[in-house]
Design a protein around this motif. Structure first.
Motif, short mmCIF file in Angstrom:
data_model
loop_
_atom_site.label_atom_id
_atom_site.label_comp_id
_atom_site.label_asym_id
_atom_site.label_seq_id
_atom_site.Cartn_x
_atom_site.Cartn_y
_atom_site.Cartn_z
N ALA A 33 0.82 -1.22 0.00
CA ALA A 33 0.00 0.00 0.00
C ALA A 33 0.85 1.27 0.00
O ALA A 33 0.48 2.25 -0.63
CB ALA A 33 -0.93 0.01 1.22
N VAL A 34 1.97 1.25 0.70
CA VAL A 34 2.76 2.47 0.80
C VAL A 34 3.75 2.64 -0.35
O VAL A 34 4.13 3.76 -0.68
CB VAL A 34 3.49 2.59 2.16
N LEU A 35 4.16 1.53 -0.97
CA LEU A 35 5.09 1.64 -2.10
C LEU A 35 4.34 2.06 -3.35
O LEU A 35 3.24 1.61 -3.60
CB LEU A 35 5.79 0.29 -2.34
N ARG A 36 4.96 2.93 -4.15
CA ARG A 36 4.28 3.43 -5.35
C ARG A 36 5.04 3.12 -6.62
O ARG A 36 4.56 3.38 -7.71
CB ARG A 36 4.05 4.93 -5.21
N ASP A 37 6.24 2.57 -6.53
CA ASP A 37 7.00 2.19 -7.72
C ASP A 37 6.49 0.85 -8.25
O ASP A 37 5.86 0.08 -7.51
CB ASP A 37 8.49 2.07 -7.38
N GLU A 38 6.77 0.56 -9.51
CA GLU A 38 6.37 -0.73 -10.10
C GLU A 38 6.93 -1.86 -9.25
O GLU A 38 8.06 -1.75 -8.77
CB GLU A 38 6.89 -0.84 -11.54
N PRO A 39 6.21 -2.91 -9.00
CA PRO A 39 4.90 -3.27 -9.53
C PRO A 39 3.74 -2.73 -8.71
O PRO A 39 2.60 -3.12 -8.90
CB PRO A 39 4.92 -4.79 -9.48
N TYR A 40 4.02 -1.84 -7.77
CA TYR A 40 2.98 -1.28 -6.91
C TYR A 40 2.46 0.02 -7.53
O TYR A 40 2.86 0.41 -8.61
CB TYR A 40 3.52 -1.02 -5.51
#
Length: 151
Positions: free
Chosen positions: A94-101
């Motif tokens: 939820a907190v990570l925004r880089d791929e794959p998130y």
């Protein structure tokens, strides 16, 4: 017995379907606010069977939802009953925004949790503290008191 044992939402659902039932539920009942102001989290057991080491099992899904956008910001799927590990895995996604998130997610100001021991465990509350996220433990659920939670 129906009037005695079923909530008004369950009764409405029997007559008018899911949309009628939702009018009596807490779904979308809290103030929307802005993106990443408040997230909510919970678990659900998926209504499907999957093969886990040769055994048919119903997996559990742990998710975090942004209350302003209704977007699922993070999720973890486990073959066994959820625990603090599944909460931490879903929180990480939820907190990570880089791929794959991402691209949704980031850091919320507050997270609403039920009073489950997995959400209030020392490891999970320590992670929330490190992220400087306020945790709000919601009132205990009872089938006869479905009043909306307060923001």
């Amino acid at each position: 017995m129906i009037h005695r044992d079923l909530t008004p939402g369950e009764q409405a659902g029997l007559v008018g379907g899911e949309r009628a039932a939702r009018k009596h539920d807490v779904f979308l009942a809290r103030p929307r606010g802005w993106r990443n102001q408040v997230w909510e989290t919970d678990h659900v057991q998926a209504p499907v069977l999957v093969d886990v080491d040769g055994r048919a099992r119903r997996p559990w899904i742990t998710w975090f939802t942004d209350c302003a956008t209704n977007a699922i910001t993070g999720v973890a799927v486990t073959p066994v009953h959820p625990s603090r590990e599944s909460v931490l895995a879903a929180l990480r996604s939820a907190v990570l925004r880089d791929e794959p998130y991402g691209p949704l997610g980031g850091l919320p100001e507050k997270i609403r949790v039920d009073r489950g021991k997995d959400f209030l465990s020392r490891a999970v509350t320590a992670a929330f503290d490190l992220l400087d996220v306020t945790v709000e433990a919601l009132p205990a659920y009872t089938p006869t008191s479905r009043a909306p939670w307060k923001a």
